[in-house]
Design an enzyme around this catalytic site. Structure first.
Site, short mmCIF file in Angstrom:
data_model
loop_
_atom_site.label_atom_id
_atom_site.label_comp_id
_atom_site.label_asym_id
_atom_site.label_seq_id
_atom_site.Cartn_x
_atom_site.Cartn_y
_atom_site.Cartn_z
N ARG A 41 -14.46 57.78 14.52
CA ARG A 41 -14.11 56.40 14.80
C ARG A 41 -14.21 55.61 13.50
O ARG A 41 -14.64 56.15 12.48
CB ARG A 41 -14.95 55.77 15.93
CG ARG A 41 -16.33 56.29 16.16
CD ARG A 41 -17.28 56.01 15.04
NE ARG A 41 -17.28 54.62 14.66
CZ ARG A 41 -17.62 54.14 13.47
NH1 ARG A 41 -18.00 54.95 12.50
NH2 ARG A 41 -17.60 52.85 13.21
N ASP A 94 -10.36 46.35 12.38
CA ASP A 94 -9.48 47.36 12.96
C ASP A 94 -8.01 47.00 12.79
O ASP A 94 -7.15 47.89 12.74
CB ASP A 94 -9.82 47.59 14.43
CG ASP A 94 -11.10 48.37 14.55
OD1 ASP A 94 -12.18 47.75 14.38
OD2 ASP A 94 -11.05 49.59 14.74
#
Lengths: 356, 356
Positions: B52, B244
């Protein structure tokens, strides 16, 4: 209101009875009770959060005083108040922040000192039990009155965000913040409650979500860190929380995360309400800066839920409470009505009726 | 910097090699690796958060494309790019928010389409592996450059708060937010890092605290809800987070809770910095309102840590990200320098070098 809800704190029997507490550390998986037959057991239950919530702690401690019969039997009648004081001081050391604890113990002390020295031990203990029962009954009525005071603040169809647990489990019955929600729902308003899970001990996820489910209040559980997002999406038109201690100027100590919520509510122009009985006010403290903040073990963060969630040896900072300055609080809802604006003057005005 | 730190993403071998990932779901208890030998295994590893962090997801997906050899062997040379596109589309479906995923896959697509049809399958696959390796090497250099760009923002002796994990585990090496901290420490500055645990999946407690410990950076773990208190106590003079996806105007999607931190930082007059490589910018989106926000399972909240922490049947809302409006971001630190003020114009100016 569902009057069948189990009580967080209940006295079972008469003078020689015992204190029955819901062991809140086991919820929501199991609804189990712990029976306390000594002040030491009550102290442990408070310290370990088997009973928690400022008003409920006060009630439990008051009943804890009623469990001092063995200690009292050892001394002469005139020495009973002094002997009781050691029990009171001991119980007061269980947790530092919630003022209701000291308030309830002070009531027990005053009641004990008013008993004539001619009274038998049985009579002395009956007086203590009567005072503890009054404290409990008054809290129950206060919570109901807080609900009635605050319900008009919630419009039909609105979303409400709450933090930690300020429900029936935190009080004699009904709760403070949740009493407002229960009362508004009773009045036919449709509400949706967003529940902060409330790390590290998850009182929101474990206790508030459970109480709301029991009373059929529609609710959604969120991580504490999602509160701002929920506000930004327009899902919430009020924040309501409880309190552990309120200073004379309205600064309010409550579960860690409350101060953040107040700032986030202000940033989204959402009213931020505190719900608390007058026993939560500590008028001896001018501001919240003097409220002692309980620091709890790092393991509550690093080892929650029985699993190591952080590397061994990591340092953690775990204040159990924070202080929200009065200027961020839209109103304080009490059993004697709504304090608004939250100023020392308005607080004095509302609480003076109690002092009289 | 400790160059011995284990890599989150590593290719082992040559064209017929495999992708070795740290299984981040097992940290900090166990440092274990998962070897992926197919695009399906990479998809699963991304979806399950074994790997991640926006840049690391992009790198892993690029290597995932390199694992499509079997699929490619089934078609004629001229059909390879189209065949590869199905693998690319599949890998792109693993997670919706981090744009580095789509950016890296697009680079793989372009590289594949540039290979002449006369190339052998071995040559075609060598080209793919070369591109993935470039993406990884460039990210490593970008992270180093972000560290150098951002280090001057941190004064000697200051406290820094970070959220989630924007460290070496989230990137090729070094990290984004953490690279700034590592670089400042390398320069001899004494820092203290406050680490939000980052519910529901505790990337702060599990990963960031672990990385800081490995590099001997003094740190303190806190509950997400304690960040405001830590700021109020004056312990923090900067907040640094990763990203992100960043829209053309600077609105930034990052781990849920980032938006709250930005508001809280503003309320305490603390600068709020985002650290990200230019691959995190999505200039096709005018504002953050168009960034798709991944919704994850309620069980991440109600059943974290292998134990039921909320009543059965409770509804939960679990957005994995939120969007912080550009106006709350003091600066964005990139490998090409600091973007400040955070405006569409300044972002265009900095990123245009990359586009060229």
């Amino acid at each position: 209101l569902n009057l069948q809800a189990p009580l967080a704190v209940a006295w079972v029997g008469e003078v020689d009875g015992l204190l029955r507490l819901i062991d809140q550390t086991l919820l929501p998986q199991r609804l189990e009770y712990v029976d306390c037959s000594s002040p030491e057991m009550v102290w442990e239950a408070i310290r370990q959060l088997r009973v928690r919530g400022a008003p409920a702690i006060g009630i439990a401690a008051a009943y804890g005083v009623c469990l001092a019969g063995e200690t009292l039997a050892r001394v002469a009648p005139h020495a009973r108040p002094a002997q009781l004081q050691t029990v009171i001081d001991y119980l007061a050391s269980s947790r530092p922040t919630a003022v209701n604890l000291f308030w309830a113990l002070d009531r027990m002390r005053r009641r004990a000192s008013a008993v004539p020295a001619t009274a038998s031990l049985q009579q002395f203990r009956e007086q203590l039990l009567d005072e503890a029962r009054r404290i409990q009954a008054e809290d129950s009525q206060s919570c109901r009155a807080i609900g009635r005071s605050g319900a008009p603040l919630l419009a039909d169809g609105c979303g409400v965000l709450t933090h930690c647990n300020a429900g029936g489990l935190a009080t004699a019955e009904y709760g403070t913040a949740l009493s407002i929600i229960f009362t508004a729902q009773e009045q036919g308003k449709r509400l949706h409650v967003y529940v902060d899970e409330t790390r590290p001990l998850l009182q929101g996820a474990r206790l508030t979500a459970w109480e709301l489910q029991q009373r059929n209040v529609p609710s959604t559980l969120i991580c504490d860190s999602a509160a701002a997002q929920v506000m930004q999406e327009g899902r919430v038109s009020a924040v309501i929380v409880g309190a552990d201690r309120i200073a004379a100027n309205g600064d309010t100590a409550n579960k860690i995360g409350t101060y953040a919520l107040a700032l986030l509510a202000q940033a989204h122009s959402i009213p931020f309400y505190v719900a608390a009985p007058l026993s939560t006010f500590d008028l001896t403290l001018e501001t919240g800066a003097s409220i002692p903040i309980e620091q709890r073990a790092a393991e509550e963060i690093t080892c929650g839920f029985g699993r190591q969630t952080a590397p061994r040896g990591v340092e953690a900072y775990n204040p159990a409470f924070d202080v929200t300055p009065a200027r961020y609080i839209s109103a304080i809802v009490t059993e004697r009505g709504i304090i608004r604006p939250v100023t020392a003057q308005e607080i004095r005005r509302t609480s003076s009726a109690l002092q009289a």
